[in-house]
Design an enzyme around this catalytic site. Structure first.
Site, short mmCIF file in Angstrom:
data_model
loop_
_atom_site.label_atom_id
_atom_site.label_comp_id
_atom_site.label_asym_id
_atom_site.label_seq_id
_atom_site.Cartn_x
_atom_site.Cartn_y
_atom_site.Cartn_z
N TYR A 18 -29.14 54.10 19.89
CA TYR A 18 -28.08 54.13 18.86
C TYR A 18 -26.95 53.19 19.26
CZ TYR A 18 -23.72 55.72 16.68
OH TYR A 18 -22.50 55.75 16.05
N THR A 47 -18.30 52.47 17.07
CA THR A 47 -18.16 53.67 17.89
C THR A 47 -17.71 53.34 19.31
OG1 THR A 47 -19.50 55.40 18.93
CG2 THR A 47 -20.67 53.42 18.30
N ASP A 48 -17.13 54.35 19.98
CA ASP A 48 -16.77 54.14 21.39
C ASP A 48 -18.01 54.06 22.30
OD1 ASP A 48 -17.53 56.82 21.27
OD2 ASP A 48 -15.69 57.62 22.14
N GLU A 49 -19.17 54.50 21.76
CA GLU A 49 -20.37 54.55 22.62
C GLU A 49 -20.84 53.16 23.06
OE1 GLU A 49 -23.47 57.21 21.52
OE2 GLU A 49 -22.08 58.71 20.75
N LYS A 104 -25.53 49.71 17.52
CA LYS A 104 -24.15 49.54 17.03
C LYS A 104 -23.49 48.35 17.74
CE LYS A 104 -22.02 51.76 14.51
NZ LYS A 104 -21.86 51.71 13.04
#
Ligand code: NAD
Ligand code: DAU
Length: 376
Positions: free
Chosen positions: A182, A133-135, A186
């Protein structure tokens, strides 16, 4: 090829499974999923009888089971999507996220390593593709040129003009700076994947994608939750002032990118995936209200009064914005849908598939998974 897709009963995974099963009739596609509250085999009803498709119910944290599947199904390629994916849940229950996203990924990596290293050809022709993810890159600022109201037109490194809320973008070499449990989980899994390449020579690829939207997304996420609430005239809980910015991509465009990168992407490399499509949450909410009201034949913006500002998410990242120039330039991928088209399709899908929505929001479904969730 025999391909293992993990998390294939979830939102993005179901689109990837469908694409691979229908496009590659000579591949065997094994969908491995634990069927948590987010996994739903109804997402794959239309392809479940295809001869090249097989479903295996298993937990990626179960190392023995992962070894067995790799060996028995003679897996050549892994596309790993299984994860706990909802930021709000990670704030309440970080342990589950560390278990699934970190330990689960590690168990899958190790099972792939043991199986592939046991073969005469070793890693030749094999591939472990991890969906991230970009997060993991953290959050960007809302910056804009003096005197110009955002969103303003800017130029990505591709030279294309698009609207943005800032002049900084996440690139493949942007420093990892995750903020939520989260995104921390990741980020950790991404590091393990790259470590398996650097240490053991496993052919790995990692991609980092922006927010996806489209059919079959679990209605805890902004877009399906709000479509359903507007439809039933329930309050729309906008966190904080609704000023946070997300970069939205139609899920089938993500699935197409995954297909392209799985087959043509460079080993040990990273690709960012995004559609240069930044929106403030509050503006998305207004688009959803306008579209649902129009499709249902209600008065224009009849449901604006459903907007309810609520306490902000803890540690709420302000802005995500992906620069996907590398993927566009190297592999020729670009999003196929304009946002207006994608939102229209999405709203119509949820309104036409009320049965799917009722099933996953029903007391029975929720109770079953909440009890399971509470036990973990
Ligand atoms: P989702 O929550 O809809 O689906 C996750 C799937 O994984 C479910 O089917 C669930 O049953 C399965 N799963 C969970 N734990 C498991 C376990 N221990 N063993 C086996 N299966 C398990 O998620 P999604 O939104 O489709 O996201 C899929 C992947 O893409 C995730 O890795 C996520 O981090 C990543 N991603 C999502 C987005 C997005 O906008 N949704 C954007 C970028 C990246
Ligand atoms: O950026 C990619 C990520 O996008 C993925 O890695 C995650 O798996 C996926 O869940 C998504 O994370 P977000 O937190 O951005 O998505 P969510 O739909 O939960 O929220 C989108 C924005 O809307 C965010 O700024 C929080 C806000 N929001 C969300 C909900 C559920 C609200 O204001 N109210 C809500 O009720």
């Amino acid at each position: 090829m025999n391909i293992l897709i993990t998390g294939g009963a979830g939102f993005i995974g179901s689109h990837v499974v469908r694409l691979f099963v229908t496009k590659y009739k000579d591949y065997k596609i094994v969908n491995l999923d634990k069927l948590t509250y987010a996994g739903n085999l109804a997402n794959l009803k239309d392809i479940e009888d295809c001869p090249n498709y097989k479903f295996v119910k298993a937990d990626i944290c179960d190392y023995e089971a992962m070894c067995r599947v790799m060996r028995e199904e003679q897996i050549d390629g892994v596309i790993h999507l299984a994860a706990e994916s909802h930021v709000d849940r990670s704030i309440r229950d970080p342990f589950t996220f560390a278990r699934t996203n970190v330990m689960g990924t590690l168990s899958l990596l190790q099972a792939a390593k043991v199986y592939w290293e046991s073969l005469p050809g070793g890693y030749a022709g094999k591939r472990f593709y991890h969906i991230s993810t970009d997060e993991v890159y953290g959050a960007l600022e809302l910056t804009h040129p003096k005197g110009i109201e955002p969103p303003f037109t800017t130029k990505a490194s591709s030279g294309q003009h698009h609207l943005a809320y800032g002049d900084q973008f996440f690139l493949e070499d942007t420093k990892y700076q995750p903020h939520s449990p989260y995104s921390a989980s990741k980020a950790s899994s991404d590091h393990f994947v790259r470590a398996y390449h650097d240490t053991y020579g496993m052919p790995t690829i990692v991609t980092n994608c922006s927010n996806n939207y489209g059919p079959y997304q679990f209605p805890e996420k902004l877009i399906p939750l709000f479509i359903n609430n507007i439809c039933h005239k329930k309050p729309l809980p906008v966190y904080g002032k609704g000023e946070n910015v997300r970069d939205w991509l139609y899920v089938e465009d993500h699935a197409r990118a995954i297909d392209l990168i799985f087959h043509k992407g460079r080993i040990a490399d990273t690709y960012n995936i995004g559609g240069f499509n930044e929106w403030k949450n509050i503006d998305i909410v207004k688009v959803l209200i306008k579209t649902v009201d129009r499709v249902l034949g209600r008065g224009e913006f009849e449901d604006l009064n459903l907007i309810t500002y609520v306490t902000d998410r803890q540690g709420h990242d302000l802005r995500y914005a992906i620069d996907s120039t590398k993927l566009q330039k190297e592999l020729g991928w670009e999003p196929s849908l304009q946002f207006e088209e994608g939102i229209e399709k999405t709203v119509r899908w949820y309104l036409d598939n009320q049965k799917w929505m009722d099933n996953v929001t029903s007391g029975d479904y929720q109770r079953y998974y909440e009890e399971m969730y509470a036990k973990r």
